[in-house]
Write an enzyme that holds these catalytic residues in place. Structure first.
Site, PDB file in Angstrom:
ATOM      1  N   SER A  22       0.964  -1.023   0.063  1.00  0.00           N
ATOM      2  CA  SER A  22       0.036  -0.037   0.012  1.00  0.00           C
ATOM      3  C   SER A  22       0.766   1.269  -0.162  1.00  0.00           C
ATOM      4  CB  SER A  22      -0.726  -0.044   1.375  1.00  0.00           C
ATOM      5  OG  SER A  22      -1.577   1.427   1.348  1.00  0.00           O
ATOM      6  N   TYR A  45      -1.338  -1.121  10.740  1.00  0.00           N
ATOM      7  CA  TYR A  45      -1.655  -1.594   9.285  1.00  0.00           C
ATOM      8  C   TYR A  45      -0.318  -1.374   8.614  1.00  0.00           C
ATOM      9  CZ  TYR A  45      -3.589  -1.865   4.635  1.00  0.00           C
ATOM     10  OH  TYR A  45      -3.756  -2.180   3.313  1.00  0.00           O
ATOM     11  N   LYS A  90       2.252  -4.020   6.371  1.00  0.00           N
ATOM     12  CA  LYS A  90       2.703  -3.844   4.753  1.00  0.00           C
ATOM     13  C   LYS A  90       4.026  -3.763   4.627  1.00  0.00           C
ATOM     14  CE  LYS A  90      -1.525  -4.276   3.571  1.00  0.00           C
ATOM     15  NZ  LYS A  90      -1.705  -5.894   2.853  1.00  0.00           N
TER      16      LYS A  90
HETATM   17  P1  NAD Z   1     -11.226  -6.834   1.372  1.00  0.00           P
HETATM   18  O1  NAD Z   1     -11.407  -6.825   2.505  1.00  0.00           O
HETATM   19  O2  NAD Z   1     -12.162  -6.440   0.518  1.00  0.00           O
HETATM   20  O3  NAD Z   1     -10.490  -8.368   0.721  1.00  0.00           O
HETATM   21  C1  NAD Z   1      -9.452  -9.267   1.499  1.00  0.00           C
HETATM   22  C2  NAD Z   1     -10.182 -10.453   1.658  1.00  0.00           C
HETATM   23  O4  NAD Z   1      -9.123 -11.237   2.631  1.00  0.00           O
HETATM   24  C3  NAD Z   1     -11.613 -10.384   1.943  1.00  0.00           C
HETATM   25  O5  NAD Z   1     -12.527 -11.284   1.356  1.00  0.00           O
HETATM   26  C4  NAD Z   1     -11.337 -11.207   3.668  1.00  0.00           C
HETATM   27  O6  NAD Z   1     -12.357 -12.078   3.744  1.00  0.00           O
HETATM   28  C5  NAD Z   1     -10.236 -11.876   3.331  1.00  0.00           C
HETATM   29  N1  NAD Z   1      -9.262 -12.328   4.505  1.00  0.00           N
HETATM   30  C6  NAD Z   1      -9.014 -11.509   5.452  1.00  0.00           C
HETATM   31  N2  NAD Z   1      -8.082 -12.137   6.400  1.00  0.00           N
HETATM   32  C7  NAD Z   1      -8.202 -13.311   5.642  1.00  0.00           C
HETATM   33  C8  NAD Z   1      -7.444 -14.425   6.650  1.00  0.00           C
HETATM   34  N3  NAD Z   1      -6.834 -14.689   7.524  1.00  0.00           N
HETATM   35  N4  NAD Z   1      -7.627 -15.590   5.890  1.00  0.00           N
HETATM   36  C9  NAD Z   1      -8.416 -15.882   4.689  1.00  0.00           C
HETATM   37  N5  NAD Z   1      -8.877 -14.527   3.944  1.00  0.00           N
HETATM   38  C10 NAD Z   1      -8.803 -13.414   4.689  1.00  0.00           C
HETATM   39  O7  NAD Z   1      -9.844  -5.747   1.071  1.00  0.00           O
HETATM   40  P2  NAD Z   1      -9.308  -5.448  -0.338  1.00  0.00           P
HETATM   41  O8  NAD Z   1      -9.616  -3.758  -0.660  1.00  0.00           O
HETATM   42  O9  NAD Z   1      -9.606  -6.281  -1.445  1.00  0.00           O
HETATM   43  O10 NAD Z   1      -7.620  -5.298  -0.200  1.00  0.00           O
HETATM   44  C11 NAD Z   1      -6.981  -6.535  -0.487  1.00  0.00           C
HETATM   45  C12 NAD Z   1      -5.602  -6.171  -0.172  1.00  0.00           C
HETATM   46  O11 NAD Z   1      -5.124  -5.090  -0.741  1.00  0.00           O
HETATM   47  C13 NAD Z   1      -5.206  -6.377   1.514  1.00  0.00           C
HETATM   48  O12 NAD Z   1      -4.002  -6.997   1.748  1.00  0.00           O
HETATM   49  C14 NAD Z   1      -5.113  -4.640   1.789  1.00  0.00           C
HETATM   50  O13 NAD Z   1      -4.440  -4.467   2.766  1.00  0.00           O
HETATM   51  C15 NAD Z   1      -4.574  -4.288   0.304  1.00  0.00           C
HETATM   52  N6  NAD Z   1      -4.706  -2.910  -0.110  1.00  0.00           N
HETATM   53  C16 NAD Z   1      -6.051  -2.317  -0.225  1.00  0.00           C
HETATM   54  C17 NAD Z   1      -6.332  -1.021  -0.464  1.00  0.00           C
HETATM   55  C18 NAD Z   1      -7.537  -0.689  -0.696  1.00  0.00           C
HETATM   56  O14 NAD Z   1      -7.835   0.686  -0.770  1.00  0.00           O
HETATM   57  N7  NAD Z   1      -8.446  -1.237  -0.967  1.00  0.00           N
HETATM   58  C19 NAD Z   1      -5.118  -0.306  -0.577  1.00  0.00           C
HETATM   59  C20 NAD Z   1      -3.820  -0.832  -0.431  1.00  0.00           C
HETATM   60  C21 NAD Z   1      -3.680  -1.986  -0.171  1.00  0.00           C
END
Ligand code: NAD
Ligand code: UDP
Length: 337
Positions: A124, A148, A152
């Site tokens: 991120s 958080y 990362k």
């Molecule tokens: P999201 O919460 O929609 O998707 C993450 C998925 O992982 C969810 O479906 C959740 O149920 C699953 N999950 C969480 N912990 C788990 C575990 N222990 N075992 C199995 N499944 C698990 O989030 P997203 O927006 O799709 O983000 C995906 C990744 O991208 C994350 O790592 C997040 O930190 C990173 N990220 C997201 C953003 C954003 O703005 N959306 C920005 C930068 C980084």
């Protein structure tokens, strides 16, 4: 390629599954549904015509991961699964270290045990903190501002050490800026539980009548209109960035870190105006004080993604808003219960 997507039913994972299938790859999805719904799987089937290969599994559960690795043979994994709420990470840091860092180590260990050494990791732009030196290049200093962000950065460092220790490993950490938008079908999109912490889903819920008004956190920043500036990119562009990254792993790049953003900053007021135009709905706003931990502006230098991966974001702000509105108006309560 045969690719394992952890967190595959989440917001970015589900859109990436579509992009990978469109590019001719095979996907297996894994998720524990802690922040997503099983209904996503049916929607993905409708969009792609492919019944999803899915495991309901926690990514910290090494024994369960081992079973999956025994049953399938993967070329690479894309590791999305992790909790992602900054505020929650300050209240429950151990939950973030256990799932974010522990889950990554468990995944990498089982991958190594089964000879799978190609991984794309969801990092991120939060690892940059806020800087006056914009746009943000990958070599900019990293700053941890909450647990958080620390998860990362720790995972990036784990991947770097792993690639240093064993040259058979290839790992690309993708530093996402602000993903927004939805698949143009309106069948999948972002479905935050409770009050949305992020701007775009909040604006969409105001437009659809679920919330009365948007609170703008600060209009006295040193930005052109005083509101916060971020680099919003369409989630389908982001998904295609993952296709480019996972394909790049085949060229044996070792470890690399790459920004995924558009390279342009957009203010809160510009988002509100674009969403009003796309939806035809008024978005009432009230101005409040700055949100703790927020900074004025953050946007990417997106040139490395172009030169290394051959990827650039192509979708406009109007398209982002139109696609969010289609998803939100067709699914006012997200995926429902
Ligand atoms: P999201 O919460 O929609 O998707 C993450 C998925 O992982 C969810 O479906 C959740 O149920 C699953 N999950 C969480 N912990 C788990 C575990 N222990 N075992 C199995 N499944 C698990 O989030 P997203 O927006 O799709 O983000 C995906 C990744 O991208 C994350 O790592 C997040 O930190 C990173 N990220 C997201 C953003 C954003 O703005 N959306 C920005 C930068 C980084
Ligand atoms: N923001 C806002 N009201 C909200 C949510 C967000 O004014 O209800 C602002 C926030 O202050 C920031 C921008 O919108 O300037 C993007 O916030 P978001 O949480 O979506 O992304 P991040 O700050 O994590 O990059």
């Amino acid at each position: 390629m045969k690719i394992l997507l952890t967190g595959g039913t989440g917001y970015i994972g589900s859109h990436t599954a579509v992009a990978l299938l469109e590019a001719g790859h095979d996907v297996t999805l894994l998720d524990n549904f802690s922040n997503s719904k099983p209904a996503v799987l049916d929607r993905l089937h409708t969009i792609t015509g492919v019944a999803m290969d899915f495991f309901e599994t926690d990514v910290t559960d090494e024994a369960a991961l081992t079973e999956i690795m025994k049953q399938r043979s993967f070329d690479a994994a894309i590791h999305f699964a992790a909790p992602k709420a900054v505020g929650e990470s300050m209240e429950k840091p151990l939950h973030y270290f256990k799932n974010g860092v522990g889950g990554t180590v468990a995944l990498l260990q089982t991958m190594a045990d089964h000879g799978v050494r190609n991984v794309v990791y969801s990092s991120s732009a939060t690892v940059y903190g806020f800087s006056d030196d914009l746009p943000l290049v990958e070599g900019a200093p990293t700053v941890v501002i909450n647990p958080y962000g620390r998860t990362k950065l720790m995972c990036e460092e784990i991947l770097q050490d792993l690639c240093r220790a064993d040259e058979r490993w290839n790992a690309i950490a993708l530093r996402y800026f602000n993903p927004v938008g939805a698949h143009p079908s309106g069948l999948i999109g972002e479905d935050p539980q409770g009050v949305p912490a992020n701007l775009m889903p909040f604006v969409a819920q105001v437009a659809v009548g679920r919330r009365p008004e948007l609170t703008i956190f600060g209009d006295d920043y040193p930005t052109p209109d005083g509101t916060g500036v971020r680099d919003y990119l369409h989630v389908m562009d982001l998904a295609e960035g993952h296709v480019a990254a996972v394909e790049h792993l085949a060229s044996d790049p070792g470890y690399d870190v790459i920004n995924l953003g558009t390279g342009s900053g957009i203010s809160v007021k510009e988002i509100v105006a674009a969403f009003e135009k796309a939806s035809g709905m008024p978005i009432p706003t009230v101005i409040a004080g700055r949100r703790p931990g927020d900074g004025p502006a953050s946007y990417a230098d997106a040139n490395k993604a172009a030169s290394v991966l051959g990827w650039r974001a192509t979708r406009s702000l109007d398209e982002m808003c139109a696609d969010v509105w289609r998803w939100q108006s067709q699914n006012p309560n997200g995926y429902g219960d």
